[in-house]
Each structure stands twice: as structure tokens, then as C-alpha cells.
Design a protein around this motif. Structure first.
Motif, PDB file in Angstrom:
ATOM      1  N   VAL A 115      18.168  -3.267 -13.346  1.00  0.00           N
ATOM      2  CA  VAL A 115      17.550  -4.376 -14.086  1.00  0.00           C
ATOM      3  C   VAL A 115      16.222  -4.775 -13.430  1.00  0.00           C
ATOM      4  N   ILE A 116      16.233  -4.929 -12.120  1.00  0.00           N
ATOM      5  CA  ILE A 116      15.023  -5.345 -11.402  1.00  0.00           C
ATOM      6  C   ILE A 116      13.898  -4.332 -11.616  1.00  0.00           C
ATOM      7  N   LEU A 117      14.201  -3.048 -11.440  1.00  0.00           N
ATOM      8  CA  LEU A 117      13.159  -2.030 -11.553  1.00  0.00           C
ATOM      9  C   LEU A 117      12.710  -1.825 -12.999  1.00  0.00           C
ATOM     10  N   ARG A 118      13.610  -1.978 -13.933  1.00  0.00           N
ATOM     11  CA  ARG A 118      13.211  -1.896 -15.353  1.00  0.00           C
ATOM     12  C   ARG A 118      12.230  -3.021 -15.676  1.00  0.00           C
ATOM     13  N   TRP A 119      12.467  -4.190 -15.122  1.00  0.00           N
ATOM     14  CA  TRP A 119      11.623  -5.358 -15.381  1.00  0.00           C
ATOM     15  C   TRP A 119      10.169  -5.103 -14.980  1.00  0.00           C
ATOM     16  N   VAL A 120       9.967  -4.303 -13.908  1.00  0.00           N
ATOM     17  CA  VAL A 120       8.606  -4.007 -13.449  1.00  0.00           C
ATOM     18  C   VAL A 120       8.126  -2.634 -13.935  1.00  0.00           C
ATOM     19  N   HIS A 121       8.803  -2.118 -14.967  1.00  0.00           N
ATOM     20  CA  HIS A 121       8.410  -0.883 -15.660  1.00  0.00           C
ATOM     21  C   HIS A 121       8.495   0.373 -14.801  1.00  0.00           C
ATOM     22  N   ALA A 122       9.472   0.406 -13.904  1.00  0.00           N
ATOM     23  CA  ALA A 122       9.756   1.624 -13.157  1.00  0.00           C
ATOM     24  C   ALA A 122      10.808   2.428 -13.920  1.00  0.00           C
ATOM     25  N   TRP A 123      10.914   3.700 -13.595  1.00  0.00           N
ATOM     26  CA  TRP A 123      11.892   4.595 -14.220  1.00  0.00           C
ATOM     27  C   TRP A 123      13.061   4.793 -13.264  1.00  0.00           C
ATOM     28  N   SER A 124      14.263   4.555 -13.729  1.00  0.00           N
ATOM     29  CA  SER A 124      15.464   4.774 -12.921  1.00  0.00           C
ATOM     30  C   SER A 124      16.088   6.104 -13.314  1.00  0.00           C
ATOM     31  N   ASP A 158       0.823  -1.211   0.000  1.00  0.00           N
ATOM     32  CA  ASP A 158       0.000   0.000   0.000  1.00  0.00           C
ATOM     33  C   ASP A 158       0.856   1.260   0.000  1.00  0.00           C
ATOM     34  N   THR A 159       1.884   1.272   0.843  1.00  0.00           N
ATOM     35  CA  THR A 159       2.737   2.458   0.957  1.00  0.00           C
ATOM     36  C   THR A 159       3.468   2.728  -0.350  1.00  0.00           C
ATOM     37  N   VAL A 160       4.065   1.697  -0.935  1.00  0.00           N
ATOM     38  CA  VAL A 160       4.778   1.877  -2.203  1.00  0.00           C
ATOM     39  C   VAL A 160       3.784   2.179  -3.322  1.00  0.00           C
ATOM     40  N   GLY A 161       2.637   1.527  -3.310  1.00  0.00           N
ATOM     41  CA  GLY A 161       1.634   1.761  -4.334  1.00  0.00           C
ATOM     42  C   GLY A 161       1.154   3.195  -4.385  1.00  0.00           C
ATOM     43  N   GLN A 162       1.118   3.884  -3.244  1.00  0.00           N
ATOM     44  CA  GLN A 162       0.650   5.268  -3.172  1.00  0.00           C
ATOM     45  C   GLN A 162       1.763   6.289  -3.407  1.00  0.00           C
ATOM     46  N   ALA A 163       2.978   5.824  -3.520  1.00  0.00           N
ATOM     47  CA  ALA A 163       4.121   6.733  -3.696  1.00  0.00           C
ATOM     48  C   ALA A 163       4.323   7.072  -5.175  1.00  0.00           C
ATOM     49  N   SER A 220       4.599  -6.165  -6.943  1.00  0.00           N
ATOM     50  CA  SER A 220       4.393  -6.508  -8.344  1.00  0.00           C
ATOM     51  C   SER A 220       4.317  -5.231  -9.176  1.00  0.00           C
ATOM     52  N   PHE A 221       3.938  -5.419 -10.426  1.00  0.00           N
ATOM     53  CA  PHE A 221       3.721  -4.280 -11.307  1.00  0.00           C
ATOM     54  C   PHE A 221       2.720  -3.303 -10.679  1.00  0.00           C
ATOM     55  N   ASP A 222       1.734  -3.835  -9.953  1.00  0.00           N
ATOM     56  CA  ASP A 222       0.703  -2.980  -9.342  1.00  0.00           C
ATOM     57  C   ASP A 222       1.317  -1.899  -8.465  1.00  0.00           C
ATOM     58  N   GLN A 223       2.364  -2.234  -7.757  1.00  0.00           N
ATOM     59  CA  GLN A 223       2.990  -1.261  -6.856  1.00  0.00           C
ATOM     60  C   GLN A 223       4.159  -0.512  -7.508  1.00  0.00           C
ATOM     61  N   LEU A 224       4.873  -1.140  -8.410  1.00  0.00           N
ATOM     62  CA  LEU A 224       6.148  -0.589  -8.877  1.00  0.00           C
ATOM     63  C   LEU A 224       6.118   0.054 -10.258  1.00  0.00           C
ATOM     64  N   SER A 225       5.212  -0.348 -11.101  1.00  0.00           N
ATOM     65  CA  SER A 225       5.181   0.184 -12.469  1.00  0.00           C
ATOM     66  C   SER A 225       4.948   1.694 -12.461  1.00  0.00           C
ATOM     67  N   GLY A 226       5.763   2.403 -13.215  1.00  0.00           N
ATOM     68  CA  GLY A 226       5.632   3.851 -13.333  1.00  0.00           C
ATOM     69  C   GLY A 226       6.299   4.643 -12.231  1.00  0.00           C
ATOM     70  N   LYS A 227       6.795   3.986 -11.211  1.00  0.00           N
ATOM     71  CA  LYS A 227       7.491   4.700 -10.135  1.00  0.00           C
ATOM     72  C   LYS A 227       8.837   5.198 -10.652  1.00  0.00           C
TER      73      LYS A 227
END
Length: 181
Positions: A125-134, A65-70, A96-103
Motif C-alpha cells: 500500500v505504501i509503495l503503491r501510494w508513491v507510484h512504485a511497482w511491487s 540520493d541513494t534511493v533516487g539513483q536506484a 517522496s515521489f522524487d525518490q520512490l516513483s517508478g522504482k
């Protein structure tokens, strides 16, 4: 307002990773962002078994929840055996993608020896895999035992400046990529 969650992948009581996260969080807050630190030392998280729900571990839902809202993340890892800590990897695996994608994510590694970028590259690599921006800036803190004062302050001005650039990049890029003020 930009909301950032900070997580350090170390469970040691006097963790340099936790100190580095606290310093980075202060610098991000000084730029007008809200920062919440999830201290894994105070959470009960299971080993990830690939499941989606962990009802017997309410801290998993709190994490999600905390990461999902960030809007963004500060991830700090000690480098163990040339890579990211198992503690941080497991924490990321519980999401999962639900929390991390787009972060938007920024990475810091802490090493007892010489600086390298193995853990930082793994996190990318890990964050790219879940579609986060580094963000492009990253900080590796070598010989951590001499990088901080006993009061938890940065002992090297160049390192402090690198963390300033890191914080600015994280806040600026989060504003742009997430469309928040």
C-alpha cells in the motif's frame, strides 16, 4: 546494470531482518545486479515531520540520493504488532515521489511467530501510494529464530528457494519496468 538498494527496518544488533536482507542481496547480486545496503543502524535519521529538507541530518540527503539513483528496492521489515516497523515507515516517509516513483520493490517480512502477510501488505500500500511497482513475489519468514544458522545462512531449503524466486523476479521485473540491462 540494475541498481538495487536494500533497507531493513530493524535497529537490533543481531537483527534477523538484517540477516534476511544480506541473504536476499547476495542472491540478487548473483543475478548480475548491483546492490547497496543502507544500514539504518549506522545512519542518523530524524522522525519525519512532513518537511522536505533536514539540513541538520545529512543522512537524509544520503538516503534520498541513494534511493533516487536506484532502479529498485529490497525492503525488509520485522512485523511489530501486526504491521511494518516504525523505523522502516519513518525511513520511507523521509522520501517522496522524487525518490520512490517508478522504482521496482520487493518485500520481505520477518516474524518471531507464525507467518502472515500484514507487514507485506502494508508495504504494498505504501509503495503503491508513491507510484512504485511491487513485484508479485514476497517472502514472509516466520519463526525467524530458527530460519537462520548462527553463521547467517538459510537453514531451510524451501525458504532458500523462495528467496531465489524473489531475487529473480526483482531483477527480471526491474530490467523490464526500468528498461535497464
Amino acid at each position: 546494470m540494475v541498481k538495487i538498494v536494500g533497507i531493513a527496518g530493524s535497529l537490533r544488533p543481531d537483527s534477523y531482518s538484517q540477516i534476511a536482507l544480506a541473504v536476499a542481496a547476495q542472491k540478487v547480486q548473483a543475478l548480475g545486479a548491483e546492490v547497496e545496503i543502507l544500514d539504518l543502524r549506522q545512519m542518523q535519521l530524524p522522525f519525519c515531520d512532513g518537511g522536505k529538507e533536514y539540513p541538520q541530518y545529512p543522512d537524509v540527503q544520503r538516503l534520498q540520493d541513494t534511493v533516487g539513483q536506484a532502479d529498485g528496492l529490497i525492503l525488509v521489515s520485522p512485523e511489530y504488532h501486526g504491521g511494518v516497523s516504525g523505523v522502516l515507515k519513518n525511513t520511507l516517509d523521509l522520501m517522496s515521489f522524487d525518490q520512490l516513483s517508478g522504482k521496482v520493490a520487493g518485500f520481505i517480512s520477518v516474524l518471531g511467530g507464525q507467518v502472515n502477510s500484514n507487514a507485506l501488505n502494508e508495504l504494498r500500500v505504501i509503495l503503491r501510494w508513491v507510484h512504485a511497482w511491487s513485484i508479485p513475489e514476497q517472502v514472509a519468514i516466520g519463526q525467524a529464530w530458527q530460519a537462520f544458522t548462527p553463521e547467517g545462512k538459510i537453514s531451510d531449503e524451501k525458504l532458500s528457494q523462495r528467496l531465489d524466486h524473489f531475487a529473480k523476479s526483482l531483477v527480471d521485473n526491474t530490467r523490464k519496468l526500468r528498461g535497464v540491462d
